[in-house]
Write a protein that holds these residues in place. Structure first.
Motif, PDB file in Angstrom:
ATOM      1  N   ASP A  42       0.832  -1.258   0.101  1.00  0.00           N
ATOM      2  CA  ASP A  42      -0.076  -0.056   0.012  1.00  0.00           C
ATOM      3  C   ASP A  42       0.677   1.412   0.094  1.00  0.00           C
ATOM      4  O   ASP A  42       0.620   2.227  -0.802  1.00  0.00           O
ATOM      5  CB  ASP A  42      -0.880  -0.100   1.247  1.00  0.00           C
ATOM      6  CG  ASP A  42      -2.168  -0.854   0.978  1.00  0.00           C
ATOM      7  OD1 ASP A  42      -2.589  -1.505  -0.063  1.00  0.00           O
ATOM      8  OD2 ASP A  42      -2.770  -1.232   2.031  1.00  0.00           O
ATOM      9  N   PHE A  43       1.772   1.275   0.863  1.00  0.00           N
ATOM     10  CA  PHE A  43       2.830   2.447   0.813  1.00  0.00           C
ATOM     11  C   PHE A  43       3.422   2.540  -0.679  1.00  0.00           C
ATOM     12  O   PHE A  43       3.336   3.586  -1.196  1.00  0.00           O
ATOM     13  CB  PHE A  43       3.971   2.003   1.818  1.00  0.00           C
ATOM     14  CG  PHE A  43       3.636   2.394   3.108  1.00  0.00           C
ATOM     15  CD1 PHE A  43       3.576   3.789   3.727  1.00  0.00           C
ATOM     16  CD2 PHE A  43       3.443   1.422   4.064  1.00  0.00           C
ATOM     17  CE1 PHE A  43       3.160   3.760   4.961  1.00  0.00           C
ATOM     18  CE2 PHE A  43       3.535   1.364   5.439  1.00  0.00           C
ATOM     19  CZ  PHE A  43       3.243   2.753   5.756  1.00  0.00           C
ATOM     20  N   LEU A  44       3.666   1.208  -1.141  1.00  0.00           N
ATOM     21  CA  LEU A  44       4.378   1.431  -2.632  1.00  0.00           C
ATOM     22  C   LEU A  44       3.458   2.120  -3.852  1.00  0.00           C
ATOM     23  O   LEU A  44       3.740   2.942  -4.300  1.00  0.00           O
ATOM     24  CB  LEU A  44       4.526  -0.139  -3.021  1.00  0.00           C
ATOM     25  CG  LEU A  44       5.649  -0.286  -4.108  1.00  0.00           C
ATOM     26  CD1 LEU A  44       6.977   0.299  -3.836  1.00  0.00           C
ATOM     27  CD2 LEU A  44       5.759  -1.933  -4.524  1.00  0.00           C
ATOM     28  N   SER A  45       2.124   1.513  -3.571  1.00  0.00           N
ATOM     29  CA  SER A  45       1.255   2.067  -4.697  1.00  0.00           C
ATOM     30  C   SER A  45       0.950   3.496  -4.382  1.00  0.00           C
ATOM     31  O   SER A  45       0.699   4.189  -5.359  1.00  0.00           O
ATOM     32  CB  SER A  45       0.045   1.310  -4.993  1.00  0.00           C
ATOM     33  OG  SER A  45      -0.825   1.515  -3.818  1.00  0.00           O
ATOM     34  N   HIS A  46       0.717   3.973  -3.040  1.00  0.00           N
ATOM     35  CA  HIS A  46       0.365   5.305  -2.980  1.00  0.00           C
ATOM     36  C   HIS A  46       1.530   6.344  -3.007  1.00  0.00           C
ATOM     37  O   HIS A  46       1.256   7.707  -3.435  1.00  0.00           O
ATOM     38  CB  HIS A  46      -0.152   5.405  -1.668  1.00  0.00           C
ATOM     39  CG  HIS A  46      -0.953   6.698  -1.288  1.00  0.00           C
ATOM     40  ND1 HIS A  46      -0.671   7.551  -0.015  1.00  0.00           N
ATOM     41  CD2 HIS A  46      -1.568   7.344  -1.957  1.00  0.00           C
ATOM     42  CE1 HIS A  46      -1.559   8.733  -0.218  1.00  0.00           C
ATOM     43  NE2 HIS A  46      -2.123   8.446  -1.271  1.00  0.00           N
ATOM     44  N   LEU A  47       2.677   5.797  -2.582  1.00  0.00           N
ATOM     45  CA  LEU A  47       3.788   6.837  -2.814  1.00  0.00           C
ATOM     46  C   LEU A  47       4.488   6.971  -4.129  1.00  0.00           C
ATOM     47  O   LEU A  47       4.794   7.914  -4.681  1.00  0.00           O
ATOM     48  CB  LEU A  47       4.854   6.537  -1.933  1.00  0.00           C
ATOM     49  CG  LEU A  47       4.788   6.705  -0.372  1.00  0.00           C
ATOM     50  CD1 LEU A  47       5.823   5.962   0.510  1.00  0.00           C
ATOM     51  CD2 LEU A  47       4.278   8.253  -0.007  1.00  0.00           C
ATOM     52  N   GLY A  48       4.426   5.689  -4.980  1.00  0.00           N
ATOM     53  CA  GLY A  48       4.999   5.768  -5.963  1.00  0.00           C
ATOM     54  C   GLY A  48       6.767   5.658  -5.961  1.00  0.00           C
ATOM     55  O   GLY A  48       7.383   5.931  -6.940  1.00  0.00           O
ATOM     56  N   ALA A  49       7.088   5.607  -4.687  1.00  0.00           N
ATOM     57  CA  ALA A  49       8.784   5.510  -4.492  1.00  0.00           C
ATOM     58  C   ALA A  49       9.182   4.156  -5.129  1.00  0.00           C
ATOM     59  O   ALA A  49       8.654   3.000  -5.167  1.00  0.00           O
ATOM     60  CB  ALA A  49       8.977   5.486  -2.903  1.00  0.00           C
ATOM     61  N   PRO A  50      10.453   4.023  -5.644  1.00  0.00           N
ATOM     62  CA  PRO A  50      11.029   2.921  -5.804  1.00  0.00           C
ATOM     63  C   PRO A  50      10.951   2.001  -4.824  1.00  0.00           C
ATOM     64  O   PRO A  50      11.182   2.224  -3.462  1.00  0.00           O
ATOM     65  CB  PRO A  50      12.487   3.143  -6.155  1.00  0.00           C
ATOM     66  CG  PRO A  50      12.685   4.687  -6.453  1.00  0.00           C
ATOM     67  CD  PRO A  50      11.392   5.120  -5.491  1.00  0.00           C
ATOM     68  N   LEU A 168      -5.154   6.866  11.772  1.00  0.00           N
ATOM     69  CA  LEU A 168      -4.471   5.985  12.346  1.00  0.00           C
ATOM     70  C   LEU A 168      -5.339   4.442  12.285  1.00  0.00           C
ATOM     71  O   LEU A 168      -4.809   3.361  12.614  1.00  0.00           O
ATOM     72  CB  LEU A 168      -4.363   5.997  13.972  1.00  0.00           C
ATOM     73  CG  LEU A 168      -3.442   7.411  14.103  1.00  0.00           C
ATOM     74  CD1 LEU A 168      -3.202   7.449  15.775  1.00  0.00           C
ATOM     75  CD2 LEU A 168      -2.070   7.171  13.549  1.00  0.00           C
ATOM     76  N   VAL A 169      -6.545   4.811  11.698  1.00  0.00           N
ATOM     77  CA  VAL A 169      -7.521   3.670  11.573  1.00  0.00           C
ATOM     78  C   VAL A 169      -6.784   2.939  10.223  1.00  0.00           C
ATOM     79  O   VAL A 169      -6.725   3.260   9.086  1.00  0.00           O
ATOM     80  CB  VAL A 169      -8.753   3.957  11.164  1.00  0.00           C
ATOM     81  CG1 VAL A 169      -9.878   2.766  10.843  1.00  0.00           C
ATOM     82  CG2 VAL A 169      -9.688   4.448  12.463  1.00  0.00           C
ATOM     83  N   PRO A 170      -6.693   1.443  10.430  1.00  0.00           N
ATOM     84  CA  PRO A 170      -6.159   0.793   9.398  1.00  0.00           C
ATOM     85  C   PRO A 170      -6.686   0.703   7.907  1.00  0.00           C
ATOM     86  O   PRO A 170      -7.975   0.762   7.971  1.00  0.00           O
ATOM     87  CB  PRO A 170      -5.965  -0.750   9.743  1.00  0.00           C
ATOM     88  CG  PRO A 170      -6.032  -0.574  11.430  1.00  0.00           C
ATOM     89  CD  PRO A 170      -6.784   0.550  11.347  1.00  0.00           C
ATOM     90  N   LEU A 171      -6.165   1.097   6.969  1.00  0.00           N
ATOM     91  CA  LEU A 171      -6.611   1.159   5.644  1.00  0.00           C
ATOM     92  C   LEU A 171      -7.019  -0.245   5.153  1.00  0.00           C
ATOM     93  O   LEU A 171      -6.244  -1.055   5.448  1.00  0.00           O
ATOM     94  CB  LEU A 171      -5.631   1.576   4.726  1.00  0.00           C
ATOM     95  CG  LEU A 171      -6.321   2.109   3.547  1.00  0.00           C
ATOM     96  CD1 LEU A 171      -7.135   3.564   3.695  1.00  0.00           C
ATOM     97  CD2 LEU A 171      -4.984   2.792   2.532  1.00  0.00           C
TER      98      LEU A 171
END
Lengths: 177, 177
Positions: A42-50, A168-171
DNA sequence: TGGGTCGGTTCGGTCAATGAACCAGCACTC
DNA sequence: GAGTGCTGGTTCATTGACCGAACCGACCCA
């Protein structure tokens, strides 16, 4: 950020803080953690970071005690990254940065509004509730989408963040209608 | 920081802010500007950043309207860099970062204390004066050295910053006793 | 004429970020 | 039990940013 290999700037707590959270992507990872993002993908797809950078940042944040990595399922083994108390203490930093970006950078329409969940009042820029007169901890904050947000983003995480949510509620991106 | 060449993260005012002040050295330049540093050579000796990077950061901060470059002497021509209103609005960001570094990072003795100049009370972490109950603008803040500072630094700028000073007052390293 | 200061710019070397490919563990299906 | 897909990474070559040192032009002073 590794300002000078071994703390050239140790004379200043701002520099100390930037050593820890001043690198590229780091504060955006923390921001997403406040928004409820917990899983690597989820971090990956939202941030677009390598991917490599994201893995390094998550590991670094765990090492300094901003995030806690915890097993939430055993078969298959899956970990999630959750803010610790030290991480939660970064909330005023993100508030201040967001308020500055919104108020001082030209051509910005408000992206997200933050309200006190017990009374519904929008928070002041200093993070207090104008009605109750108290500083509001992130757990008592509800995020509501603003006019500046793309109403139909491609990324499922961004789509899940379009609805009003408590911090803070889990996505759970699967639950998007 | 150039997060994604053209604002991949434009959905968020935190990301917008980090595009402007999130690069290495940038917030430390702004911090020094609050402390009264105005001249290229003083930034250079106090920060220890490479000359090329400092020149690029100062130019970038002028371009986005955080600093103003103004001529203060004609023979020889000398410019100084002074915070604009937009730059002054970054004060809460630096406060929040410094408070987090001081309170949450292990092994940190307080480096500098900030007091309300009209009553002498030390400011709370949210930037307000506990006695007066008002948010204190940076111009009304006095900085006092704390126990964590090196009492005899080599750099003349750092030495000038050892004495209690009002924020934003131009620094004059020559005047060090 | 020479030396010193200030505010940069230029230049190789190095280090980190990037994007794409690859991979291991596990679950599910056929 | 072979194939397929998902998750959470690691590896790799390329690109870009940062680094320290050197250089430079404008100006001042002796």
């Amino acid at each position: 950020m590794a300002l000078g290999k071994d703390y050239v700037q140790q004379q200043c707590s701002i520099a100390r803080a930037l050593e820890v959270v001043g690198e590229r992507w780091t504060l955006l990872v923390v921001r997403d953690a406040f928004y409820g993002v917990r899983r690597y993908s989820d971090f990956l797809s939202h941030l677009g970071a390598p991917r490599a950078v994201l893995a390094a940042r998550l590991q670094a944040l765990v090492d300094v005690g901003v995030l806690d990595r915890r097993r939430y399922q055993d078969a298959p083994p899956r970990d999630e990254y959750v803010l610790t108390d030290r991480g939660l203490a970064l909330w005023p930093v993100l508030r201040a940065l967001g308020a500055w970006g919104r108020d001082e950078l030209p051509g910005t329409t408000p992206m997200r509004h933050f309200h006190h969940i017990v009374c519904g009042t929008e928070l002041a820029t200093n993070g207090e509730c104008p009605a109750c007169g108290v500083p509001v901890p992130p757990a008592d904050v509800e995020m509501r989408p603003g006019a500046g947000l793309d109403p139909d983003p491609a990324d499922p995480v961004a789509r899940a963040l379009l609805r009003p949510r408590r911090l803070l509620v889990p996505l759970d991106p699967e639950a998007t209608p």
